[in-house]
Design a protein around this motif. Structure first.
Motif, PDB file in Angstrom:
ATOM      1  N   LYS A 151      10.519   0.429   8.373  1.00 15.50           N
ATOM      2  CA  LYS A 151       9.309  -0.928   7.042  1.00 15.50           C
ATOM      3  C   LYS A 151       9.821  -0.328   5.543  1.00 15.50           C
ATOM      4  CE  LYS A 151       7.327  -3.959   5.789  1.00 15.50           C
ATOM      5  NZ  LYS A 151       7.775  -4.687   4.641  1.00 15.50           N
ATOM      6  N   GLY A 152      10.616  -0.864   5.179  1.00 16.65           N
ATOM      7  CA  GLY A 152      10.208  -1.074   3.252  1.00 16.65           C
ATOM      8  C   GLY A 152       9.270  -1.492   2.682  1.00 16.65           C
ATOM      9  N   GLY A 153       9.730  -1.911   1.156  1.00 16.13           N
ATOM     10  CA  GLY A 153       8.636  -2.950   0.735  1.00 16.13           C
ATOM     11  C   GLY A 153       9.124  -2.687  -0.916  1.00 16.13           C
ATOM     12  N   ILE A 154       7.689  -2.667  -2.109  1.00 18.58           N
ATOM     13  CA  ILE A 154       7.167  -2.559  -2.849  1.00 18.58           C
ATOM     14  C   ILE A 154       7.656  -0.549  -3.741  1.00 18.58           C
ATOM     15  CG2 ILE A 154       6.371  -2.871  -5.204  1.00 18.58           C
ATOM     16  CD1 ILE A 154       8.263  -4.584  -4.357  1.00 18.58           C
ATOM     17  N   GLY A 155       7.808  -0.016  -4.050  1.00 22.61           N
ATOM     18  CA  GLY A 155       7.701   1.023  -4.790  1.00 22.61           C
ATOM     19  C   GLY A 155       7.491   1.357  -6.644  1.00 22.61           C
ATOM     20  N   THR A 156       7.634   2.431  -6.837  1.00 18.68           N
ATOM     21  CA  THR A 156       7.620   2.515  -8.263  1.00 18.68           C
ATOM     22  C   THR A 156       7.206   3.643  -9.075  1.00 18.68           C
ATOM     23  OG1 THR A 156       6.556   1.596  -9.970  1.00 18.68           O
ATOM     24  CG2 THR A 156       5.371   2.135  -8.494  1.00 18.68           C
ATOM     25  N   SER A 157       8.235   4.636  -9.615  1.00 18.49           N
ATOM     26  CA  SER A 157       8.147   5.846 -10.229  1.00 18.49           C
ATOM     27  C   SER A 157       8.659   5.918 -11.647  1.00 18.49           C
ATOM     28  CB  SER A 157       8.440   6.670  -9.560  1.00 18.49           C
ATOM     29  OG  SER A 157       8.428   8.107  -9.873  1.00 18.49           O
ATOM     30  N   SER A 158       8.064   7.006 -12.070  1.00 17.87           N
ATOM     31  CA  SER A 158       7.818   6.989 -13.549  1.00 17.87           C
ATOM     32  C   SER A 158       8.623   8.863 -14.071  1.00 17.87           C
ATOM     33  CB  SER A 158       6.958   6.640 -14.295  1.00 17.87           C
ATOM     34  OG  SER A 158       5.703   7.264 -14.738  1.00 17.87           O
ATOM     35  N   ARG A 159       9.076   8.737 -15.499  1.00 21.43           N
ATOM     36  CA  ARG A 159       9.153  10.050 -16.182  1.00 21.43           C
ATOM     37  C   ARG A 159       8.793   9.639 -17.570  1.00 21.43           C
ATOM     38  NH1 ARG A 159       9.449  10.372 -11.422  1.00 21.43           N
ATOM     39  NH2 ARG A 159      11.057  12.399 -10.482  1.00 21.43           N
ATOM     40  N   VAL A 160       8.605  10.633 -17.964  1.00 23.42           N
ATOM     41  CA  VAL A 160       8.511  11.205 -19.817  1.00 23.42           C
ATOM     42  C   VAL A 160       8.809  12.474 -20.183  1.00 23.42           C
ATOM     43  CG1 VAL A 160       6.529  11.270 -21.284  1.00 23.42           C
ATOM     44  CG2 VAL A 160       5.837   9.979 -19.128  1.00 23.42           C
TER      45      VAL A 160
ATOM     46  N   PRO B  82       9.058  15.536 -15.716  1.00 23.95           N
ATOM     47  CA  PRO B  82       7.496  14.900 -15.012  1.00 23.95           C
ATOM     48  C   PRO B  82       7.455  13.895 -15.620  1.00 23.95           C
ATOM     49  CG  PRO B  82       7.757  16.103 -17.380  1.00 23.95           C
ATOM     50  CD  PRO B  82       8.734  16.046 -16.669  1.00 23.95           C
ATOM     51  N   THR B  83       6.364  13.145 -14.172  1.00 22.37           N
ATOM     52  CA  THR B  83       6.119  12.388 -13.702  1.00 22.37           C
ATOM     53  C   THR B  83       4.919  11.261 -15.102  1.00 22.37           C
ATOM     54  OG1 THR B  83       3.996  12.212 -12.695  1.00 22.37           O
ATOM     55  CG2 THR B  83       6.176  12.165 -11.775  1.00 22.37           C
ATOM     56  N   GLY B  84       4.884  10.099 -15.468  1.00 26.55           N
ATOM     57  CA  GLY B  84       3.517   9.577 -16.416  1.00 26.55           C
ATOM     58  C   GLY B  84       2.652  10.073 -15.096  1.00 26.55           C
ATOM     59  N   LYS B  85       0.983   9.379 -16.227  1.00 20.47           N
ATOM     60  CA  LYS B  85       0.357   9.979 -15.585  1.00 20.47           C
ATOM     61  C   LYS B  85      -0.219   8.840 -14.237  1.00 20.47           C
ATOM     62  CE  LYS B  85      -5.266   9.579 -16.538  1.00 20.47           C
ATOM     63  NZ  LYS B  85      -5.948   8.402 -17.070  1.00 20.47           N
ATOM     64  N   LEU B  86       0.398   7.304 -13.757  1.00 18.35           N
ATOM     65  CA  LEU B  86       0.132   7.036 -12.819  1.00 18.35           C
ATOM     66  C   LEU B  86       1.254   6.411 -12.164  1.00 18.35           C
ATOM     67  CD1 LEU B  86      -0.606   3.759 -14.568  1.00 18.35           C
ATOM     68  CD2 LEU B  86      -2.169   5.254 -12.745  1.00 18.35           C
ATOM     69  N   ASN B  87       2.735   7.390 -12.591  1.00 19.77           N
ATOM     70  CA  ASN B  87       4.050   8.203 -11.312  1.00 19.77           C
ATOM     71  C   ASN B  87       4.544   6.623 -11.215  1.00 19.77           C
ATOM     72  OD1 ASN B  87       6.248   8.963 -10.395  1.00 19.77           O
ATOM     73  ND2 ASN B  87       5.395   9.605  -8.615  1.00 19.77           N
ATOM     74  N   ALA B  88       4.496   5.171 -12.215  1.00 22.70           N
ATOM     75  CA  ALA B  88       4.342   3.691 -11.590  1.00 22.70           C
ATOM     76  C   ALA B  88       5.149   2.879 -13.327  1.00 22.70           C
ATOM     77  CB  ALA B  88       3.613   3.272 -11.857  1.00 22.70           C
ATOM     78  N   ILE B  89       5.928   2.647 -13.317  1.00 25.16           N
ATOM     79  CA  ILE B  89       6.584   1.572 -14.346  1.00 25.16           C
ATOM     80  C   ILE B  89       5.452   1.240 -15.480  1.00 25.16           C
ATOM     81  CG2 ILE B  89       6.711  -0.675 -12.880  1.00 25.16           C
ATOM     82  CD1 ILE B  89       8.650  -1.540 -14.283  1.00 25.16           C
TER      83      ILE B  89
ATOM     84  N   THR C 144       9.344   6.908 -22.580  1.00 30.93           N
ATOM     85  CA  THR C 144       8.738   7.298 -20.829  1.00 30.93           C
ATOM     86  C   THR C 144       9.877   6.463 -20.511  1.00 30.93           C
ATOM     87  OG1 THR C 144       5.914   7.302 -21.634  1.00 30.93           O
ATOM     88  CG2 THR C 144       7.081   6.223 -19.079  1.00 30.93           C
ATOM     89  N   VAL C 145       9.947   6.724 -18.711  1.00 29.97           N
ATOM     90  CA  VAL C 145      11.047   5.679 -18.490  1.00 29.97           C
ATOM     91  C   VAL C 145      10.372   4.845 -16.634  1.00 29.97           C
ATOM     92  CG1 VAL C 145      12.948   5.624 -16.565  1.00 29.97           C
ATOM     93  CG2 VAL C 145      13.435   6.387 -19.087  1.00 29.97           C
ATOM     94  N   GLY C 146      10.305   4.137 -16.350  1.00 30.93           N
ATOM     95  CA  GLY C 146       9.619   3.571 -15.057  1.00 30.93           C
ATOM     96  C   GLY C 146      10.686   2.729 -14.803  1.00 30.93           C
ATOM     97  N   VAL C 147      10.243   3.070 -13.750  1.00 33.91           N
ATOM     98  CA  VAL C 147      11.198   1.835 -12.204  1.00 33.91           C
ATOM     99  C   VAL C 147      10.397   1.220 -11.099  1.00 33.91           C
ATOM    100  CG1 VAL C 147      12.575   1.844 -10.547  1.00 33.91           C
ATOM    101  CG2 VAL C 147      12.995   2.980 -12.712  1.00 33.91           C
TER     102      VAL C 147
END
Length: 373
Positions: free
Chosen positions: A192-201, A33-40, A210-213
């Protein structure tokens, strides 16, 4: 009633023109599962600030700053490690992190030729903090990718005030993705690339950590989305017709966790991040600077110790494997998020990079049975 049906029909048949994350479109990457924001920023205390520079026809660049905690970071350092997937890059601050196993400044991402400027700004920021009046040495950590295809990189348009502004704006909460901050001028897999983020709990049985990238994507290879050969299906991938440099670029990957890891296990965690990059089809090409910066917020290392020894609790080796999976999944999704959230951009010398054709990607995902029809 007729008007409502017409509206529903239009909504169902709209192309995916708006930037939406893969999960919003039915693409679920991984099993955790992701974190609430699915972010670092799901890792408590971690803040992100970004400044985007889009000016005229030539300037397409920016700054992304990641701050591990809200205290005095120099006085209360965090355990950290850096892993080099491929070293064609200009990462500042590596040797001291490698030697001492801590980070004492924010991590700032920008473009290749503005690494010295960002370092200078971090030094100013650190020396200006209350409690640092007697500091005589600072190890700024700055990562980069080369955005010269879309940005007038020789103009070195990122100034100290832009970096300081990104640091001042840093906050928890949702993180902007795509053409923002240090990802404003980047290119990934030819799109086009850019900034991306995700997380797992992790579940409580696995520690509840929690791990965020957060990633700055600017590299090539053969794009895969959740295991589906999207790049091949779209006929756009590195070395398709000739030996070229389309796979070169770089990827900066920042991983944060609240798990109590020491520098040794953070290095092990960082290595797994490269597996997440590989899951997307990245190949860490000859001209690619692929770096992973990992830190833990669980323990702080005091700059000035009152005693010659100190005690801290760290996770046993036998309990880190779930974190490895979390790192792999978070990295894979963060990279794909950067592509889905990026927009078509035109920059210097009238160079243009198209955004990922998400309508076609969704068709391909359905073809392979990885998306509900």
């Amino acid at each position: 009633m007729r008007l409502n049906l017409l509206l529903l029909f239009c909504l169902l048949n709209l192309s995916v023109s708006a930037q939406m994350r893969p999960r919003e479109l039915g693409i679920k990457i991984g099993v955790l599962p992701t974190g609430k924001l699915n972010a670092i920023t799901d890792v408590a205390g971690v803040r992100v600030g970004q400044v985007t520079l889009i000016e005229g026809a030539d300037i397409r660049t920016g700054v992304t700053a990641i701050i591990p905690h809200s205290g005095n970071l120099f006085q209360e350092k965090v355990p950290a490690a850096i892993y080099i997937g491929n070293g064609f890059g200009k990462l500042a601050g590596f040797s001291q992190v490698e030697e001492l196993g801590t980070i004492e400044t924010p991590v700032v991402l920008t473009n290749t030729l503005n690494v010295p400027t960002a370092s200078d700004a971090i030094i100013d920021w650190t020396l200006g903090q209350k409690g640092n009046e007697n500091v005589r040495s600072v190890n700024p950590v700055v990562g980069e990718t080369n955005d010269a295809f879309l940005n007038d990189i020789r103009g070195r348009h990122v100034k100290k005030e832009h970096v300081l502004n990104a640091l001042a704006q840093a906050e928890g909460g949702a993180v902007q993705e795509g053409n923002v901050g240090a990802g404003t001028g980047t290119v990934c897999f030819g799109w086009k690339g850019g900034i991306g983020t995700s997380s797992r709990v992790l579940s409580q049985k696995l520690g509840g950590y929690t791990v965020g990238v957060l990633v700055q994507t600017n590299f090539g290879g053969v794009l895969k989305v959740n295991g589906v050969p999207v790049g091949e299906e779209l006929g756009k991938y590195s070395f398709k017709e000739s030996l070229d440099k389309s796979s070169d670029g770089s990827c900066m990957m920042i991983i944060a966790t609240d798990a109590p890891l020491d520098a040794r296990n953070l290095k092990r965690l960082a290595k797994r991040v490269m597996l997440g990059m590989a899951q997307t089809g990245g190949i860490a090409a000859n001209g690619s600077g692929d770096y992973v910066i990992a830190f833990s917020t669980a323990n702080r290392v005091l700059h000035e110790a009152a005693e010659p020894t100190f005690s801290a609790s760290y996770l046993h080796n036998d309990y880190v494997s779930p974190l490895f999976l979390a790192a792999i999944e978070s990295t894979e999704e963060a990279i794909i998020n950067s592509l889905f959230m990026a927009k078509t951009s035109e920059g210097t010398q009238r160079h243009k990079v198209e955004e990922l054709p998400k309508d076609k990607v969704l068709e391909i995902m359905r073809k392979y049975g990885r998306l509900k029809k």
